[in-house]
Design a protein around this motif. Structure first.
Motif, PDB file in Angstrom:
ATOM      1  N   LEU A  46       0.859  -1.183   0.000  1.00  0.00           N
ATOM      2  CA  LEU A  46       0.000   0.000   0.000  1.00  0.00           C
ATOM      3  C   LEU A  46       0.898   1.237   0.000  1.00  0.00           C
ATOM      4  O   LEU A  46       1.654   1.466   0.940  1.00  0.00           O
ATOM      5  N   VAL A  47       0.805   2.018  -1.072  1.00  0.00           N
ATOM      6  CA  VAL A  47       1.699   3.170  -1.256  1.00  0.00           C
ATOM      7  C   VAL A  47       0.972   4.473  -0.943  1.00  0.00           C
ATOM      8  O   VAL A  47      -0.116   4.733  -1.470  1.00  0.00           O
ATOM      9  N   ASP A  48       1.582   5.277  -0.102  1.00  0.00           N
ATOM     10  CA  ASP A  48       1.087   6.611   0.234  1.00  0.00           C
ATOM     11  C   ASP A  48       1.673   7.595  -0.784  1.00  0.00           C
ATOM     12  O   ASP A  48       2.844   7.941  -0.719  1.00  0.00           O
ATOM     13  N   LEU A  49       0.821   8.021  -1.732  1.00  0.00           N
ATOM     14  CA  LEU A  49       1.275   8.958  -2.766  1.00  0.00           C
ATOM     15  C   LEU A  49       0.895  10.398  -2.422  1.00  0.00           C
ATOM     16  O   LEU A  49       0.569  11.190  -3.294  1.00  0.00           O
ATOM     17  N   ILE A 181       2.570  -4.524   3.248  1.00  0.00           N
ATOM     18  CA  ILE A 181       3.662  -3.573   3.409  1.00  0.00           C
ATOM     19  C   ILE A 181       3.088  -2.183   3.152  1.00  0.00           C
ATOM     20  O   ILE A 181       2.530  -1.928   2.082  1.00  0.00           O
ATOM     21  N   ILE A 182       3.207  -1.282   4.126  1.00  0.00           N
ATOM     22  CA  ILE A 182       2.695   0.085   3.963  1.00  0.00           C
ATOM     23  C   ILE A 182       3.867   1.057   3.878  1.00  0.00           C
ATOM     24  O   ILE A 182       4.723   1.088   4.760  1.00  0.00           O
ATOM     25  N   LEU A 183       3.906   1.825   2.794  1.00  0.00           N
ATOM     26  CA  LEU A 183       4.953   2.837   2.622  1.00  0.00           C
ATOM     27  C   LEU A 183       4.337   4.196   2.929  1.00  0.00           C
ATOM     28  O   LEU A 183       3.523   4.707   2.157  1.00  0.00           O
ATOM     29  N   THR A 184       4.699   4.782   4.061  1.00  0.00           N
ATOM     30  CA  THR A 184       4.096   6.036   4.503  1.00  0.00           C
ATOM     31  C   THR A 184       5.026   6.737   5.486  1.00  0.00           C
ATOM     32  O   THR A 184       5.915   6.096   6.064  1.00  0.00           O
ATOM     33  N   ASP A 185       4.803   8.036   5.692  1.00  0.00           N
ATOM     34  CA  ASP A 185       5.601   8.759   6.682  1.00  0.00           C
ATOM     35  C   ASP A 185       5.001   8.658   8.079  1.00  0.00           C
ATOM     36  O   ASP A 185       5.536   9.191   9.048  1.00  0.00           O
ATOM     37  N   GLY A 186       3.863   7.959   8.192  1.00  0.00           N
ATOM     38  CA  GLY A 186       3.234   7.768   9.495  1.00  0.00           C
ATOM     39  C   GLY A 186       2.034   8.657   9.728  1.00  0.00           C
ATOM     40  O   GLY A 186       1.218   8.402  10.611  1.00  0.00           O
ATOM     41  N   TYR A 187       1.933   9.717   8.933  1.00  0.00           N
ATOM     42  CA  TYR A 187       0.783  10.618   9.049  1.00  0.00           C
ATOM     43  C   TYR A 187      -0.324  10.139   8.110  1.00  0.00           C
ATOM     44  O   TYR A 187      -0.058   9.513   7.082  1.00  0.00           O
ATOM     45  N   MET A 188      -1.568  10.439   8.458  1.00  0.00           N
ATOM     46  CA  MET A 188      -2.703  10.132   7.586  1.00  0.00           C
ATOM     47  C   MET A 188      -3.538  11.392   7.436  1.00  0.00           C
ATOM     48  O   MET A 188      -3.850  12.040   8.437  1.00  0.00           O
ATOM     49  N   PHE A 189      -3.900  11.704   6.206  1.00  0.00           N
ATOM     50  CA  PHE A 189      -4.821  12.826   6.004  1.00  0.00           C
ATOM     51  C   PHE A 189      -5.456  12.730   4.625  1.00  0.00           C
ATOM     52  O   PHE A 189      -4.771  12.526   3.628  1.00  0.00           O
ATOM     53  N   TYR A 190      -6.771  12.861   4.626  1.00  0.00           N
ATOM     54  CA  TYR A 190      -7.518  12.905   3.368  1.00  0.00           C
ATOM     55  C   TYR A 190      -8.750  13.764   3.600  1.00  0.00           C
ATOM     56  O   TYR A 190      -9.500  13.557   4.572  1.00  0.00           O
ATOM     57  N   GLU A 191      -8.965  14.724   2.712  1.00  0.00           N
ATOM     58  CA  GLU A 191     -10.066  15.688   2.874  1.00  0.00           C
ATOM     59  C   GLU A 191     -11.413  15.008   3.076  1.00  0.00           C
ATOM     60  O   GLU A 191     -12.239  15.437   3.874  1.00  0.00           O
TER      61      GLU A 191
END
Length: 299
Positions: A46-49, A181-191
């Motif tokens: 899962l990629v955080d783009l 496998i999750i690629l993320t900076d640890g933050y979550m945000f979506y409008e």
């Protein structure tokens, strides 16, 4: 003479006994190895783009975030092919796929991601296919990141919603070892997914951490006492293992990393995920062993 014969007989019996014992041990070890090797893998990435990969907003002189992601994906792909090559052809029934949430508006990115949904079984398994997987993943994921950065339209990361509405259908199959496998900076945000329930939320930002007063030495006491964290998702994901890579906390709060990991750890535990690891952003060369150990080593 009788004593000599007796000693020889006893020696032969001892040799026979220990030989049988050693053979039994080897057979057990071999059976155990074959059993673990024949396990079927279902690996999802899962990629955080979000704008975390933006060269303008988050430049990194050592190695850009998107380059690190590509290195992590390369290690995942190599672990997957290593697993496939350790099995007999007739045993192979394994999957690997890549997801985004939300899906990018760029049709090219979505088209490429579909090509990265790979199923290898006894009907299509061949040395040629197995040898092509790493190159396919490397070249196509590189195109995805290049296209996303060129577009410069970052719509955020809705990981919470992915777990709430998609993960069971897309990432979990019966009779498989399911790994996310999750690629993320640890933050979550979506409008489109900003939900709050007391001190629980579906999102996490540096601003929220500061607003919640989790930026001092007493953060853990406050976190536990006042029930901070992600909104609980009522799912049993005990058949899922999760590796989070790329945690990149804000430098403005010395406790930020611990707070981020506390949010994720609490959330995973509530969903009954037993095996998970949360790792900071690092160079791919330093993370390669972590990724391969998580995917290939048996507990």
């Amino acid at each position: 003479m009788k004593k000599t014969i007796l000693r020889i007989t006893m020696s032969l019996l001892l040799i026979f006994f220990f030989s049988c014992k050693e053979e039994t041990k080897n057979e057990e070890k071999e059976t155990s190895t074959k059993s673990s090797v024949s396990e079927n893998y279902n690996i999802s990435i899962l990629v955080d783009l979000s704008d975390r990969i933006s060269l303008k907003k988050n430049p990194n002189p050592t190695m850009e975030i998107y380059q690190r992601d590509l290195g992590y994906i390369k290690s995942v792909s190599e672990a997957f092919t290593q697993h496939l090559k350790s099995k007999r052809m007739r045993q192979i029934d394994d999957k690997m796929q890549l997801f985004f949430n939300p899906e990018p508006e760029n049709s090219e990115i979505n088209s490429i991601s579909k090509e990265l949904r790979i199923t290898v079984d006894k009907d299509n398994a061949s040395k040629k296919l197995l040898n092509s997987i790493n190159e396919t993943y490397s070249s196509k994921t590189s195109k995805i990141y290049d296209s996303a950065i060129k577009d410069d339209k970052y719509i955020g990361s809705d990981i919470w919603n992915f777990f709430d509405s998609k993960i069971q259908d897309q990432c979990i199959d019966k009779n498989y070892r399911n790994i996310l496998i999750i690629l993320t900076d640890g933050y979550m945000f979506y409008e489109g997914t900003q939900i709050k329930d007391g001190n629980l939320s579906s999102y996490l930002t540096p601003q929220l951490i500061k607003q919640n007063g989790l930026n001092n030495n007493d953060w853990q006491k406050k976190f536990e006492k006042e029930n901070f964290g992600f909104i609980k998702i009522d799912k049993d994901l005990s058949n899922l293992e999760v590796l989070v890579l790329g945690i990149n906390p804000s430098k403005n709060n010395p406790f930020e990393e611990k707070v981020i990991k506390a949010y994720w750890s609490k959330w995973f535990s509530e969903m009954k995920i037993k095996h998970f690891e949360i790792k900071n952003a690092d160079l791919p060369s330093n993370t390669d062993k972590i990724i391969k150990d998580f995917i290939l080593e048996k507990e």
